[in-house]
Design an enzyme around this catalytic site. Structure first.
Site, mmCIF file in Angstrom:
data_model
loop_
_atom_site.group_PDB
_atom_site.id
_atom_site.type_symbol
_atom_site.label_atom_id
_atom_site.label_comp_id
_atom_site.label_asym_id
_atom_site.label_seq_id
_atom_site.Cartn_x
_atom_site.Cartn_y
_atom_site.Cartn_z
ATOM 1 N N LYS A 1 9.292 -15.919 -21.156
ATOM 2 C CA LYS A 1 10.106 -14.324 -21.049
ATOM 3 C C LYS A 1 11.121 -14.303 -21.797
ATOM 4 O O LYS A 1 10.749 -12.483 -22.295
ATOM 5 C CB LYS A 1 11.397 -14.128 -19.736
ATOM 6 C CG LYS A 1 10.134 -14.719 -18.333
ATOM 7 C CD LYS A 1 9.440 -13.421 -18.338
ATOM 8 C CE LYS A 1 7.563 -13.289 -18.102
ATOM 9 N NZ LYS A 1 7.145 -14.274 -17.640
ATOM 10 N N ASN B 1 1.083 0.211 5.529
ATOM 11 C CA ASN B 1 1.180 -0.763 4.720
ATOM 12 C C ASN B 1 1.935 -2.341 5.912
ATOM 13 O O ASN B 1 3.205 -1.549 6.111
ATOM 14 C CB ASN B 1 2.245 0.232 3.766
ATOM 15 C CG ASN B 1 2.586 -0.724 2.844
ATOM 16 O OD1 ASN B 1 2.275 -1.479 3.463
ATOM 17 N ND2 ASN B 1 3.962 -0.437 2.670
ATOM 18 N N GLY B 2 1.664 -2.905 4.806
ATOM 19 C CA GLY B 2 2.008 -3.875 5.449
ATOM 20 C C GLY B 2 0.815 -4.578 6.420
ATOM 21 O O GLY B 2 0.045 -5.513 5.412
ATOM 22 N N CYS C 1 0.691 -1.153 -0.093
ATOM 23 C CA CYS C 1 0.394 -0.265 0.358
ATOM 24 C C CYS C 1 0.573 1.310 -0.123
ATOM 25 O O CYS C 1 2.423 1.512 0.012
ATOM 26 C CB CYS C 1 -0.577 -0.268 0.972
ATOM 27 S SG CYS C 1 -1.852 -1.639 1.572
ATOM 28 N N GLU D 1 9.128 -20.988 -18.831
ATOM 29 C CA GLU D 1 8.907 -19.832 -18.622
ATOM 30 C C GLU D 1 10.495 -19.259 -19.210
ATOM 31 O O GLU D 1 9.918 -17.921 -18.967
ATOM 32 C CB GLU D 1 8.555 -20.023 -17.001
ATOM 33 C CG GLU D 1 8.694 -18.934 -16.232
ATOM 34 C CD GLU D 1 7.633 -17.864 -16.295
ATOM 35 O OE1 GLU D 1 6.570 -18.395 -17.496
ATOM 36 O OE2 GLU D 1 7.697 -16.370 -16.303
ATOM 37 N N HIS E 1 13.993 -36.641 -29.926
ATOM 38 C CA HIS E 1 12.298 -36.718 -30.313
ATOM 39 C C HIS E 1 12.418 -35.140 -31.592
ATOM 40 O O HIS E 1 11.128 -35.009 -32.176
ATOM 41 C CB HIS E 1 11.826 -37.204 -29.803
ATOM 42 C CG HIS E 1 11.701 -38.222 -29.075
ATOM 43 N ND1 HIS E 1 11.776 -39.785 -28.961
ATOM 44 C CD2 HIS E 1 11.822 -38.212 -27.124
ATOM 45 C CE1 HIS E 1 11.432 -40.411 -28.647
ATOM 46 N NE2 HIS E 1 12.295 -39.132 -27.061
ATOM 47 N N GLU F 1 8.923 -12.759 -25.497
ATOM 48 C CA GLU F 1 7.723 -11.440 -24.756
ATOM 49 C C GLU F 1 8.091 -10.310 -25.285
ATOM 50 O O GLU F 1 8.376 -9.283 -25.215
ATOM 51 C CB GLU F 1 6.797 -11.950 -23.819
ATOM 52 C CG GLU F 1 7.196 -11.912 -22.562
ATOM 53 C CD GLU F 1 6.001 -11.934 -21.794
ATOM 54 O OE1 GLU F 1 5.328 -11.756 -21.419
ATOM 55 O OE2 GLU F 1 5.900 -13.013 -20.294
ATOM 56 N N LYS G 1 -1.073 -6.161 -20.283
ATOM 57 C CA LYS G 1 -0.636 -7.056 -18.990
ATOM 58 C C LYS G 1 -2.131 -8.038 -18.641
ATOM 59 O O LYS G 1 -1.555 -8.884 -17.511
ATOM 60 C CB LYS G 1 -0.778 -5.601 -17.748
ATOM 61 C CG LYS G 1 -0.618 -6.533 -16.631
ATOM 62 C CD LYS G 1 0.517 -6.945 -16.603
ATOM 63 C CE LYS G 1 1.083 -7.571 -15.510
ATOM 64 N NZ LYS G 1 1.643 -8.603 -15.372
ATOM 65 N N TRP H 1 -3.004 -1.721 -1.378
ATOM 66 C CA TRP H 1 -3.940 -2.574 -2.379
ATOM 67 C C TRP H 1 -4.154 -4.181 -1.112
ATOM 68 O O TRP H 1 -3.294 -4.554 0.006
ATOM 69 C CB TRP H 1 -2.309 -3.340 -3.034
ATOM 70 C CG TRP H 1 -1.772 -4.438 -3.437
ATOM 71 C CD1 TRP H 1 -1.831 -6.092 -3.367
ATOM 72 C CD2 TRP H 1 -2.392 -4.461 -4.721
ATOM 73 N NE1 TRP H 1 -1.643 -6.349 -4.496
ATOM 74 C CE2 TRP H 1 -2.275 -5.889 -5.245
ATOM 75 C CE3 TRP H 1 -3.188 -3.550 -5.794
ATOM 76 C CZ2 TRP H 1 -2.232 -5.800 -6.696
ATOM 77 C CZ3 TRP H 1 -3.016 -4.254 -6.824
ATOM 78 C CH2 TRP H 1 -2.778 -5.375 -7.809
ATOM 79 N N ARG I 1 1.402 1.408 -6.451
ATOM 80 C CA ARG I 1 1.795 0.881 -5.444
ATOM 81 C C ARG I 1 0.841 -0.317 -5.112
ATOM 82 O O ARG I 1 0.277 -1.275 -4.166
ATOM 83 C CB ARG I 1 2.080 1.779 -4.082
ATOM 84 C CG ARG I 1 3.883 2.307 -4.563
ATOM 85 C CD ARG I 1 3.966 2.689 -2.602
ATOM 86 N NE ARG I 1 4.220 1.397 -1.480
ATOM 87 C CZ ARG I 1 4.819 0.916 -1.207
ATOM 88 N NH1 ARG I 1 6.133 1.271 -2.286
ATOM 89 N NH2 ARG I 1 5.250 0.458 -0.254
HETATM 90 C C1 AGP Z 1 3.606 -14.089 -18.490
HETATM 91 O O1 AGP Z 1 4.605 -12.746 -18.917
HETATM 92 C C2 AGP Z 1 2.726 -13.030 -19.893
HETATM 93 N N1 AGP Z 1 2.290 -11.312 -19.187
HETATM 94 C C3 AGP Z 1 0.930 -13.838 -19.927
HETATM 95 O O2 AGP Z 1 1.265 -14.620 -20.588
HETATM 96 C C4 AGP Z 1 0.832 -13.579 -18.068
HETATM 97 O O3 AGP Z 1 0.919 -14.471 -17.812
HETATM 98 C C5 AGP Z 1 -1.482 -14.308 -19.322
HETATM 99 O O4 AGP Z 1 -1.745 -13.355 -20.064
HETATM 100 C C6 AGP Z 1 -1.652 -14.765 -17.431
HETATM 101 O O5 AGP Z 1 -2.423 -13.535 -16.917
HETATM 102 P P1 AGP Z 1 -2.911 -13.961 -15.881
HETATM 103 O O6 AGP Z 1 -2.049 -14.441 -14.963
HETATM 104 O O7 AGP Z 1 -3.100 -12.238 -14.978
HETATM 105 O O8 AGP Z 1 -4.088 -14.392 -15.931
#
Ligand code: AGP
Length: 609
Positions: A486, A100-101, A2, A482, A505, A489, A604, A74, A27
């Site tokens: 990273k 905050n905490g 927060c 993962e 394979h 993207e 996002k 938050w 925040r």
């Molecule tokens: C991850 O780096 C991406 N931004 C994307 O794959 C994300 O994880 C996915 O859209 C799921 O989002 P969420 O965790 O908010 O459901």
């Protein structure tokens, strides 16, 4: 995470507080509020949602006081609502607090205070603080605060004022940041520099246990032993945007470096060796409900799906419950087999991903129990799940998910241990041993983060490559996925994650001297298998970047580059192994001139199908 702001001086406190809260909106932004001391009375105003709602409410009120505190929330305890918004006041509306905490022992304190007659108006942990201060208050606010602090277990940064003393602003902190801004005959309290950087560049960074007593003509700081002390005054040169990123170049890098704190916060108060028998009480499932589960179906997308893949390993090995994992957009159109003994676990940072919400709604029609792991309190997925285990990452601004991933892993580890104990699959001793190792994780992550220079030199070597392959086995296969996600993207380089055993394979046809291959080769049951995969890559002139366990000499003879992570329990390696891969993707993206916080074509939160 927060945001707190406090002000004492000659100006209109409400204006300063609102301005400061706006600058702290990164925040958290599910509710906010201010309190100002107006002619010996406390005037409080709070609003749900973004700060603009509070600004609108304040504009139709008259605030003239020049002492006050403000808060942007938050949520961690208690849904986003006006009642749960800070500031919180005592029974007589004389004392007001922003926090905050996380207060870990708030339930016990709340029942004690309730039985001694205190009336609570919210579901928050914070409200116990102001009633405790009231309990200790007999006209001297500072000593009331000093007598209250020892009773609080957990993390807190507090701003406190009382209508009885219009010339006193008190701040204190423990494991949550709090700075004092020093202006011309005016002083500020803030969780973070951006809140008040437009008014001053002179700051004191309070230390754990410090209590600061601020009056219009000066301040006194008392250390955790109660002794008056001096703290260095720093002059901050950052511009406001730099300050929001705490000096990091991008939110993504800041969030990568926040991960030790995120793990600590996600774990805080949820499991201590003392109460191991009844931790995770916020999961609205009885022991019977958990014992009845005969299948877990994890549904998620993107990075959260990779967390789910690790969850499968953990649930099956720690609880013995059959677990499957599906990408949301696939699950919803499959003839999935679930019933009232199936637990649907949705994992989502935002809680608004359409491809995860839809299968959740579908599965509920079959009588499944539902549980979400989510970072945003009050989001759609949390409202439509029968219970939620919140990660406590604070807002994740960078589109590429980093701290949310490790926060989700921490939550999954907790859940698997909790279910394993209730299912009788693991003993209390092994659970305690696991917790002991987990408590080291934030320190281990810090050790890896301190290797950033090594990773930057790797990025400089390979940022012009067109393809990367990421290989892992077992629990590290999802880390390979993962790590590849990273990189692709953030840098737009084609990268693929693959189970290392699958190399022969097909993917092995890709290997040549131009192909960097990231191999996750930390110690474990199948370490020798990944070693032979590394040899297969080298035999075809591939470039091997290995992630390995500190002290592993053999790997150095086989790989071109090695990034070491500290030794830990085998099931905990994924949470460490992802850190170097996040940093590698970030620095390659920066070297390629990509917009790492807002990569092209990405959002996002994907709230559409
Ligand atoms: C991850 O780096 C991406 N931004 C994307 O794959 C994300 O994880 C996915 O859209 C799921 O989002 P969420 O965790 O908010 O459901």
């Amino acid at each position: 995470m927060c945001g707190i702001v406090g002000y004492i001086g000659k100006k209109n406190a409400a204006e300063i507080l609102l301005d400061g809260l706006k600058r702290l909106e990164y925040r958290g932004y599910d509710s906010s509020g201010i309190a100002s001391v107006e002619k010996g009375c406390i005037k409080t105003l709070r609003a749900v949602g973004k700060i603009k709602n509070l600004t609108k409410a304040v504009s139709s009120e008259k605030f003239s006081g020049n002492l006050g505190i403000g808060h942007i929330r938050w949520a961690t305890h208690g849904k986003p609502s006006e009642e749960n918004a800070h500031p919180h006041t005592d029974c007589k509306n004389k004392i007001v607090v922003v926090h905050n905490g996380i207060i870990e022992n708030y339930r016990k304190l709340k029942s004690e205070l309730t039985s001694s007659g205190h009336k609570f108006a919210s579901e928050t942990d914070t409200e116990v603080i102001v009633h405790l201060i009231e309990e200790n208050y007999s006209g001297d606010l500072l000593s009331a605060v000093k007598n209250t602090i020892p009773k609080l277990h957990g993390a807190y940064a507090l701003g406190i004022v009382s209508g009885d003393d219009p010339d006193l602003l008190i701040g204190t902190r423990f494991e949550a940041p709090l700075v004092v801004g020093i202006g011309d005959n005016e002083f500020f309290l803030a969780s973070d520099i951006p809140a008040v950087l437009t008014y001053t560049r002179k700051f004191i960074f309070l230390e754990d246990g410090d209590i600061v007593e601020i009056r219009k003509n000066g301040y006194k700081i008392f250390d955790k032993g109660g002794k008056k002390c001096d703290r260095k005054v720093h002059v901050v040169e950052w511009d406001p945007l730099m300050a929001e990123k705490s000096g990091y170049r991008h939110f993504m890098l800041k969030e990568i470096f926040e991960q030790p704190q995120v793990i600590e916060d996600t774990f805080r108060g949820r499991i201590t060796i003392e109460n191991i028998d009844e931790f995770l009480t916020e999961i609205a499932m009885t022991r019977r409900n958990i014992q009845d589960i005969n299948k877990i179906s994890i549904v998620a997308c993107g990075t959260s799906y990779h967390t789910g893949l690790i969850g499968k390993f953990l649930f099956e090995s720690l609880t013995g419950i059959l677990t499957d994992v599906d990408i949301g957009s696939e699950f919803r159109y499959r003839d999935f087999i679930v019933d009232n003994k199936t637990l649907i676990i949705t994992i989502s940072q935002s809680g608004e991903t359409a491809d995860t919400i839809a299968p959740l709604r579908e599965a509920k029609k079959y009588g499944c129990r539902t549980l979400s792991i989510c970072n945003v309190m009050g989001s759609t997925i949390t409202r439509e799940s029968s219970s939620t285990l919140y990660t406590r990452c604070g807002p994740e601004i960078g589109v590429a998910s980093t701290k949310a991933f490790t926060g989700q892993l921490a939550a999954i580890y907790l859940l698997a241990v909790y279910f394993g104990l209730i299912k009788g699959r693991i003993t209390k001793t092994s659970a305690i041993k696991f917790i002991d190792s987990f408590i080291q994780i934030p320190r281990d992550i810090l050790i890896i983060l301190n290797k950033e220079k090594e990773i930057i030199s790797l990025a400089k070597k390979y940022y012009k490559k067109f393809d990367f392959l990421y290989l892992g086995r077992g629990l590290n296969y999802p880390i390979a996925l993962e790590g590849a996600l990273k990189l692709k993207e953030i840098s737009y380089i084609h990268a693929e994650g693959y189970p290392a055993g699958e190399m022969k394979h097909g993917p092995i046809a890709l290997i040549d001297e131009r192909m960097p291959v990231v191999c996750i080769a930390t110690k474990g049951k199948i370490y020798n298998k990944i070693l032979s995969n590394i040899e297969e890559v080298k035999a075809r002139e591939g470039i091997v970047i290995a992630v390995a366990t500190e002290g592993d000499k053999m790997i150095k003879e086989k790989a071109d580059h090695v990034i070491y992570v500290p030794e830990t329990e085998e099931i905990l390696y994924p949470i460490l192994n992802i850190i170097p891969l996040q940093l590698l993707a970030y620095h390659i993206g920066v070297l390629r001139g990509c917009d790492v916080d807002q990569p092209r074509n990405l959002a996002k939160s994907v709230t559409v199908e």
